[in-house]
Each structure stands twice: as C-alpha cells, then as structure tokens.
Write a protein that holds these residues in place. Sequence first.
Motif, PDB file in Angstrom:
ATOM      1  N   GLU A 183       0.815  -1.214   0.000  1.00  0.00           N
ATOM      2  CA  GLU A 183       0.000   0.000   0.000  1.00  0.00           C
ATOM      3  C   GLU A 183       0.849   1.265   0.000  1.00  0.00           C
ATOM      4  N   TRP A 186      -5.470   0.811  -8.578  1.00  0.00           N
ATOM      5  CA  TRP A 186      -5.346   0.710  -7.121  1.00  0.00           C
ATOM      6  C   TRP A 186      -6.158   1.808  -6.443  1.00  0.00           C
ATOM      7  N   HIS A 227      -9.845   1.013  -6.481  1.00  0.00           N
ATOM      8  CA  HIS A 227     -10.243  -0.063  -5.573  1.00  0.00           C
ATOM      9  C   HIS A 227      -9.935   0.239  -4.109  1.00  0.00           C
ATOM     10  N   ASN A 228      -9.247   1.347  -3.842  1.00  0.00           N
ATOM     11  CA  ASN A 228      -8.889   1.699  -2.466  1.00  0.00           C
ATOM     12  C   ASN A 228      -9.234   3.160  -2.166  1.00  0.00           C
ATOM     13  N   LYS A 256     -15.689   4.836   0.468  1.00  0.00           N
ATOM     14  CA  LYS A 256     -16.017   3.414   0.393  1.00  0.00           C
ATOM     15  C   LYS A 256     -17.337   3.120   1.099  1.00  0.00           C
TER      16      LYS A 256
END
Length: 212
Positions: free
Chosen positions: A103, A170, A173-174, A180
């Motif tokens: 990450e 990335w 999706h993050n 989120k």
Amino acid sequence: MDKKRARRPEEKEIRKQSIVAALRTLLVKQKHPLPSTQEIAESAGVTKGVIYFYFKTREEIFLTLHLQETESFFKEMAELLQGPEYSLAKLKEKIIRQFSENEIFMFVGLIIPGILESNVDRDFLYEFKKNTSDGMDELARIWLSRETGLTIANARKFILRFYFLGLMLWQHHNPPKGVKEAFLNKNLWLLEGELDQTLSESFDWLWKGMNS
C-alpha cells in the motif's frame, strides 16, 4: 533516539534512514491527512531541525521513501528475470502482488505528480526521476533476453504504462474510508471486480496490444 545531530557519515545515514522509516510507519497507520513534519520528527525521535538538516522539505522524505520501495521492487524483478524460474506468468504474478499488497508503494506513487513534486527543488527531482528511469531501463534490458521479439522500446513502454495503469486501478479499488462506506452495498457495475483480477486482465490486455 538521541535528538542531537549525528556527526559521523555512518551515523548520518542511519539517522536519515530512521526518518524515512518513521514516515513509512506513520503511513501504515494514517494516510489522510498526510503526516506532518512534526509528526515525522516525533515518530523518528528527533526535532524538526534535525529533519531539515537531512531533507529540505517534507516532500523529499516521501520521495526518498518511494524511491527505496521502488528500488527494492526492481531488485526482486531483476532476480526473477535473470533466474531459472522466469516465465511471463510469474512476472505478472510478482507485479500484481506488489501492486495489491504494498500500500505504501502505491499510495505514495499516486501523490507524486500532484502533491510531492511541487515542493522539491529541481536538482532533487531530477535525481529522483533519473534513478527511477535508470531502474526501469535496466529491467527492460534484462527482459529482452527472456522474451523473443521484445524490443527495448516496447519493454520500456510496457513497464511504464502498466505502472501508471496499476496506480489508477489501485486508487479506484482503495478509496478513502468515507467514500467506500458511501457506496457500500450499492449495485454499481463500476465498483465490481477485485483488484487482483482487474490487474491481471489489464496486464494481459496491455501485453496483447503491444504484441499485436
């Protein structure tokens, strides 16, 4: 740690690396907002004055961290490319693992263009870019010996383009926690798919397009 400035060259390098390591530790716990210089200093056990003895700006610490993460990844890639276990499938697997599991590498990579590069001097930025470019170039040259028909130009393009494509995937999706949660359990096709699967499909798509 002693907050006084290190004097011997080896002490200075240890102190400098401890500052970079402190930033990495902070980023594991918190990415938004970005850790401040004061927070980095406290985590490293030094004063802000010591920080600025080694780095002109906070952003230089971020870029140094990313370069170290990149060099470590490039070393692993080179070992695979030069080893007896190499295959395109194994190369793809290693890249996807790096993109999905590291990450810090991905997050810092995302904020380099818009945030970090705007607050470092040209000489530092040039060295950062040159070191990254040289690392990619070395990988491309090693790769040539393992893939029939691969050119140096295409190898460079693939490495660079999949890196930037991976960063965007990335990020998609993050998202930050609040974003989120806002889309949790919403039936949107845009949010479908796992990162590993998307990266794998994108790798194949880019490779096929380059060789068509």
